[in-house]
Write an enzyme that holds these catalytic residues in place. Sequence first.
Site, PDB file in Angstrom:
ATOM      1  N   GLU A  40       0.858  -1.191   0.000  1.00 32.77           N
ATOM      2  CA  GLU A  40       0.000   0.000   0.000  1.00 32.77           C
ATOM      3  C   GLU A  40       0.897   1.245   0.000  1.00 32.77           C
ATOM      4  OE1 GLU A  40      -3.740   1.732   2.665  1.00 32.77           O
ATOM      5  OE2 GLU A  40      -2.179   0.535   3.620  1.00 32.77           O
ATOM      6  N   LYS A 112     -10.270   0.164  -1.863  1.00 34.37           N
ATOM      7  CA  LYS A 112     -10.296  -0.214  -0.446  1.00 34.37           C
ATOM      8  C   LYS A 112     -11.646   0.084   0.200  1.00 34.37           C
ATOM      9  CE  LYS A 112      -7.443   0.428   3.733  1.00 34.37           C
ATOM     10  NZ  LYS A 112      -6.281   1.173   4.268  1.00 34.37           N
ATOM     11  N   CYS A 153      -4.684  -3.684   3.894  1.00 33.92           N
ATOM     12  CA  CYS A 153      -4.314  -3.194   5.227  1.00 33.92           C
ATOM     13  C   CYS A 153      -5.404  -3.382   6.289  1.00 33.92           C
ATOM     14  CB  CYS A 153      -3.886  -1.731   5.117  1.00 33.92           C
ATOM     15  SG  CYS A 153      -2.848  -1.141   6.497  1.00 33.92           S
TER      16      CYS A 153
END
Length: 275
Positions: A40, A112, A153
């Site tokens: 990321e 995301k 993440c």
Amino acid sequence: MKIAAIQFTPSVEPSENFQAMRARAAEAAADGARVIVFPEQAMVLLQSVTVDGLTGIAAKWWDAFAALTAELAVEHSAVVVSAGFEPSPDGLPFNTVLAVGPDGSELARYRKLHLYEAFAQSEFAHTQPGDELPPVFNVEADGESLSLGLANCYDLRFPELFRSLVDRGADTLVVVAAWASGPGKEDHWSILTRARALESVSWLVASAAVGGGPRDAATTGLSRIVDPLGAVVAGLGPRGEGIAIADVDPAAVARARGVLPALENRRIGLTYELG
């Protein structure tokens, strides 16, 4: 099939990150990697970038970043997974993961879903969430086939996202991250990466950014590849750049699910829709 998880320190200058990505991709390919995963924020580090600045960077650099991802995939005959900030007509950019195949075609795109809203930090200040479940896509190389599912993440803290990937056929979970350092957070990362692999009885490949802040500790590294029974078969430390690479054997998934049929043993039926 060899998969490489790249661990490096992105900067606030995209052009510098592009150079680092070229060097790391070449190194991973030289070691035989057929899938190369960048962390990321590989496109640009968020540290010290304002909201307006990030929106401008996304508009200026996203197309070049996507083109670089495709360039590296073609050059190294590999699937390349990378993460950056994609412009949006609605204002704030998306935090987007791209997967590109060896022929330069886009295999998957994931915006995301779970923006970080914890430990007194908020991604909502500078990015907007996606509105679709992460994709699952197939990769074939050297006579082997894997089904990869993408995650980003903070998604690690939401096991239902990984369940959705497995229920759609994923046997390899690919996580990109810039996991914030802090008390206990390295333990959280270590526990969650192994737990997501073990409960899914799947491989997990996690590429994490490292450093980028005071005392080189804004994000913790610990990039790793975890097997379907939760063992870390390749991993890096919390500081320093490098590459974690391992032979991700699709047959290991079948063997693990044979001795640990937890997915078959479930008695709670699930459906998935965005809240």
